[in-house]
Write a protein that holds these residues in place. Structure first.
Motif, PDB file in Angstrom:
ATOM      1  N   CYS A 213      -3.854  -9.538 -51.735  1.00 27.80           N
ATOM      2  CA  CYS A 213      -3.016 -10.467 -50.982  1.00 27.80           C
ATOM      3  C   CYS A 213      -3.239 -10.197 -49.495  1.00 27.80           C
ATOM      4  O   CYS A 213      -2.409  -9.574 -48.840  1.00 27.80           O
ATOM      5  N   PRO A 214      -4.361 -10.644 -48.948  1.00 30.96           N
ATOM      6  CA  PRO A 214      -4.694 -10.336 -47.567  1.00 30.96           C
ATOM      7  C   PRO A 214      -3.629 -10.752 -46.573  1.00 30.96           C
ATOM      8  O   PRO A 214      -3.382 -10.060 -45.588  1.00 30.96           O
ATOM      9  N   ALA A 215      -2.973 -11.886 -46.804  1.00 30.40           N
ATOM     10  CA  ALA A 215      -1.978 -12.361 -45.843  1.00 30.40           C
ATOM     11  C   ALA A 215      -0.821 -11.391 -45.721  1.00 30.40           C
ATOM     12  O   ALA A 215      -0.252 -11.206 -44.646  1.00 30.40           O
ATOM     13  N   CYS A 216      -0.461 -10.732 -46.831  1.00 30.79           N
ATOM     14  CA  CYS A 216       0.642  -9.779 -46.793  1.00 30.79           C
ATOM     15  C   CYS A 216       0.243  -8.476 -46.113  1.00 30.79           C
ATOM     16  O   CYS A 216       1.044  -7.860 -45.415  1.00 30.79           O
ATOM     17  N   PHE A 217      -1.007  -8.040 -46.318  1.00 31.59           N
ATOM     18  CA  PHE A 217      -1.409  -6.748 -45.805  1.00 31.59           C
ATOM     19  C   PHE A 217      -1.809  -6.788 -44.337  1.00 31.59           C
ATOM     20  O   PHE A 217      -1.911  -5.751 -43.700  1.00 31.59           O
ATOM     21  N   ARG A 218      -2.057  -7.964 -43.803  1.00 28.15           N
ATOM     22  CA  ARG A 218      -2.451  -8.045 -42.402  1.00 28.15           C
ATOM     23  C   ARG A 218      -1.269  -7.843 -41.470  1.00 28.15           C
ATOM     24  O   ARG A 218      -1.433  -7.481 -40.313  1.00 28.15           O
ATOM     25  N   VAL A 219      -0.067  -8.128 -41.946  1.00 22.32           N
ATOM     26  CA  VAL A 219       1.136  -8.000 -41.120  1.00 22.32           C
ATOM     27  C   VAL A 219       2.140  -7.117 -41.850  1.00 22.32           C
ATOM     28  O   VAL A 219       2.418  -7.342 -43.027  1.00 22.32           O
ATOM     29  N   PRO A 220       2.696  -6.091 -41.172  1.00 21.67           N
ATOM     30  CA  PRO A 220       3.688  -5.238 -41.830  1.00 21.67           C
ATOM     31  C   PRO A 220       4.875  -6.067 -42.320  1.00 21.67           C
ATOM     32  O   PRO A 220       5.358  -6.959 -41.618  1.00 21.67           O
ATOM     33  N   THR A 221       5.340  -5.777 -43.525  1.00 22.47           N
ATOM     34  CA  THR A 221       6.449  -6.521 -44.105  1.00 22.47           C
ATOM     35  C   THR A 221       7.627  -5.598 -44.338  1.00 22.47           C
ATOM     36  O   THR A 221       7.509  -4.375 -44.302  1.00 22.47           O
ATOM     37  N   GLN A 222       8.794  -6.210 -44.599  1.00 17.63           N
ATOM     38  CA  GLN A 222       9.973  -5.404 -44.911  1.00 17.63           C
ATOM     39  C   GLN A 222       9.761  -4.605 -46.188  1.00 17.63           C
ATOM     40  O   GLN A 222      10.266  -3.494 -46.319  1.00 17.63           O
ATOM     41  N   ARG A 223       9.000  -5.143 -47.116  1.00 19.92           N
ATOM     42  CA  ARG A 223       8.730  -4.387 -48.347  1.00 19.92           C
ATOM     43  C   ARG A 223       7.951  -3.115 -48.035  1.00 19.92           C
ATOM     44  O   ARG A 223       8.200  -2.066 -48.613  1.00 19.92           O
ATOM     45  N   LEU A 224       6.992  -3.204 -47.124  1.00 24.60           N
ATOM     46  CA  LEU A 224       6.232  -2.021 -46.736  1.00 24.60           C
ATOM     47  C   LEU A 224       7.141  -0.995 -46.062  1.00 24.60           C
ATOM     48  O   LEU A 224       7.015   0.216 -46.307  1.00 24.60           O
ATOM     49  N   VAL A 225       8.073  -1.462 -45.248  1.00 22.40           N
ATOM     50  CA  VAL A 225       9.028  -0.548 -44.611  1.00 22.40           C
ATOM     51  C   VAL A 225       9.834   0.197 -45.672  1.00 22.40           C
ATOM     52  O   VAL A 225      10.038   1.413 -45.582  1.00 22.40           O
ATOM     53  N   MET A 226      10.313  -0.529 -46.689  1.00 25.40           N
ATOM     54  CA  MET A 226      11.093   0.101 -47.751  1.00 25.40           C
ATOM     55  C   MET A 226      10.237   1.069 -48.571  1.00 25.40           C
ATOM     56  O   MET A 226      10.704   2.132 -48.978  1.00 25.40           O
ATOM     57  N   LYS A 227       8.984   0.703 -48.789  1.00 27.82           N
ATOM     58  CA  LYS A 227       8.075   1.585 -49.530  1.00 27.82           C
ATOM     59  C   LYS A 227       7.906   2.915 -48.789  1.00 27.82           C
ATOM     60  O   LYS A 227       7.941   3.990 -49.396  1.00 27.82           O
ATOM     61  N   GLN A 228       7.739   2.827 -47.479  1.00 24.14           N
ATOM     62  CA  GLN A 228       7.581   4.043 -46.684  1.00 24.14           C
ATOM     63  C   GLN A 228       8.870   4.867 -46.657  1.00 24.14           C
ATOM     64  O   GLN A 228       8.826   6.103 -46.721  1.00 24.14           O
ATOM     65  N   LEU A 229      10.012   4.199 -46.583  1.00 23.25           N
ATOM     66  CA  LEU A 229      11.294   4.891 -46.607  1.00 23.25           C
ATOM     67  C   LEU A 229      11.487   5.642 -47.920  1.00 23.25           C
ATOM     68  O   LEU A 229      11.890   6.820 -47.933  1.00 23.25           O
ATOM     69  N   LEU A 230      11.195   4.993 -49.026  1.00 20.00           N
ATOM     70  CA  LEU A 230      11.348   5.621 -50.337  1.00 20.00           C
ATOM     71  C   LEU A 230      10.394   6.799 -50.497  1.00 20.00           C
ATOM     72  O   LEU A 230      10.762   7.841 -51.055  1.00 20.00           O
ATOM     73  N   ALA A 231       9.165   6.643 -50.011  1.00 20.33           N
ATOM     74  CA  ALA A 231       8.183   7.731 -50.112  1.00 20.33           C
ATOM     75  C   ALA A 231       8.666   8.954 -49.338  1.00 20.33           C
ATOM     76  O   ALA A 231       8.540  10.100 -49.816  1.00 20.33           O
ATOM     77  N   ALA A 232       9.228   8.738 -48.169  1.00 17.51           N
ATOM     78  CA  ALA A 232       9.723   9.860 -47.365  1.00 17.51           C
ATOM     79  C   ALA A 232      10.907  10.539 -48.048  1.00 17.51           C
ATOM     80  O   ALA A 232      10.999  11.776 -48.080  1.00 17.51           O
ATOM     81  N   GLN A 233      11.805   9.750 -48.620  1.00 16.76           N
ATOM     82  CA  GLN A 233      12.975  10.317 -49.284  1.00 16.76           C
ATOM     83  C   GLN A 233      12.598  11.051 -50.570  1.00 16.76           C
ATOM     84  O   GLN A 233      13.194  12.071 -50.910  1.00 16.76           O
ATOM     85  N   GLU A 234      11.591  10.553 -51.261  1.00 16.55           N
ATOM     86  CA  GLU A 234      11.198  11.185 -52.525  1.00 16.55           C
ATOM     87  C   GLU A 234      10.626  12.580 -52.305  1.00 16.55           C
ATOM     88  O   GLU A 234      10.701  13.439 -53.201  1.00 16.55           O
ATOM     89  N   LYS A 235      10.056  12.824 -51.145  1.00 13.36           N
ATOM     90  CA  LYS A 235       9.539  14.159 -50.838  1.00 13.36           C
ATOM     91  C   LYS A 235      10.662  15.192 -50.861  1.00 13.36           C
ATOM     92  O   LYS A 235      10.469  16.332 -51.295  1.00 13.36           O
ATOM     93  N   ASP A 236      11.834  14.810 -50.384  1.00 15.07           N
ATOM     94  CA  ASP A 236      12.978  15.727 -50.364  1.00 15.07           C
ATOM     95  C   ASP A 236      13.816  15.647 -51.626  1.00 15.07           C
ATOM     96  O   ASP A 236      14.561  16.579 -51.943  1.00 15.07           O
ATOM     97  N   HIS A 237      13.715  14.534 -52.338  1.00 16.96           N
ATOM     98  CA  HIS A 237      14.534  14.326 -53.538  1.00 16.96           C
ATOM     99  C   HIS A 237      13.621  13.850 -54.677  1.00 16.96           C
ATOM    100  O   HIS A 237      13.495  12.645 -54.928  1.00 16.96           O
ATOM    101  N   PRO A 238      12.976  14.774 -55.380  1.00 12.98           N
ATOM    102  CA  PRO A 238      11.979  14.407 -56.398  1.00 12.98           C
ATOM    103  C   PRO A 238      12.511  13.506 -57.508  1.00 12.98           C
ATOM    104  O   PRO A 238      11.735  12.780 -58.129  1.00 12.98           O
TER     105      PRO A 238
END
Length: 257
Positions: A213-238
């Protein structure tokens, strides 16, 4: 807009199928059982984008066709939204090699979005439009169940997005009947993690379209923000996603009658 003609499903060919890992099969099987997703005689149409998730789900469903006592038919459909850099037509030969009926439809979703989209994200508009086209294919070709490839990470991201931006406790449904009443939608990967589909697709050499989905990956989306937030939290809370699944279960819906 013409659809390719389907052919009957043959027996599973070991040479043409990558065997999914047991944990993935177990989780998908559990979700299918918990939400009564697949019923005897169902004709399933899987939305196949060419990404790791839908290709992994295809292999899981092919395996279940052989192993499950519940007999069902399976076909795939791809909606090409007419985005530069996205060319899923190679899937025609791949599905033919598996002996899975395949339907391909190209529609200029991007061009239509530029003319008609109002106050919505392109990703949401595209997803909604694709589902509508998949529903049309299902009706035309006699399939009664749409299969979508969203996994637990997708549900968690949707949960946070709707809480943060819409003030609602909600997420994607595991199994529901559409408003028209003639089709059911199922998501067998609601217990499966994204890293599982990534690892399986890479190890099995599935023909993944990396930029599906090139159109989605060319511009940061709110879903990407949430994905990054969850990844950061999972490091501290497995066990973060165990907790999120427990919180989302009441929102994922009950099996339709």
């Amino acid at each position: 807009m013409a659809l390719t003609a389907p052919t009957p499903n043959p027996p599973l060919a070991p040479a043409g199928t990558a065997r999914p890992p047991k944990p993935m099969l177990r989780l998908a099987g559990q979700a299918i059982e918990d939400y009564r997703m697949i019923r005897a005689g169902d004709r399933l149409l899987l939305g196949l984008s060419g990404g790791k998730d839908s290709l992994s789900l295809l292999q899981v469903l092919r395996t279940l066709q052989v192993k499950s006592p519940v007999k069902f038919e399976l076909a795939c459909a791809t909606v090409d939204p007419g985005i530069d850099g996205y060319d899923p037509y190679y899937l025609k030969d791949y599905l033919a090699g598996l002996g899975v009926p395949y339907f391909y439809r190209r529609q200029a979703i991007v061009a239509r979005a530029l003319k008609t989209m109002r106050g919505d994200s392109f990703c949401a508009y595209c997803a909604r439009t694709r589902r509508g086209i998949l529903s049309d294919i299902a009706r035309t070709e006699g399939y009664n169940v749409l299969v979508m490839g969203q996994h637990l990470d997708d549900l968690a991201e949707s949960f946070l997005m709707r809480a943060f931006h819409n003030g609602k406790l909600d997420t994607m449904k595991a199994h529901y009947t559409i408003d028209a009443g003639d089709l059911r939608v199922i998501r067998p990967f609601v217990y499966v993690r994204e890293r599982q589909t990534h690892d399986f697709a890479e190890r099995a050499g599935l023909p993944v379209t990396q930029d599906n989905c090139p159109a989605c990956f060319r511009v940061p989306t709110q879903r990407l923000v949430m994905k990054q937030l969850l990844a950061a939290q999972e490091k501290d809370h497995p066990r973060l996603f165990d907790s999120l699944l427990a919180a989302m279960r009441p929102l994922m819906g009950a099996p339709p009658a």
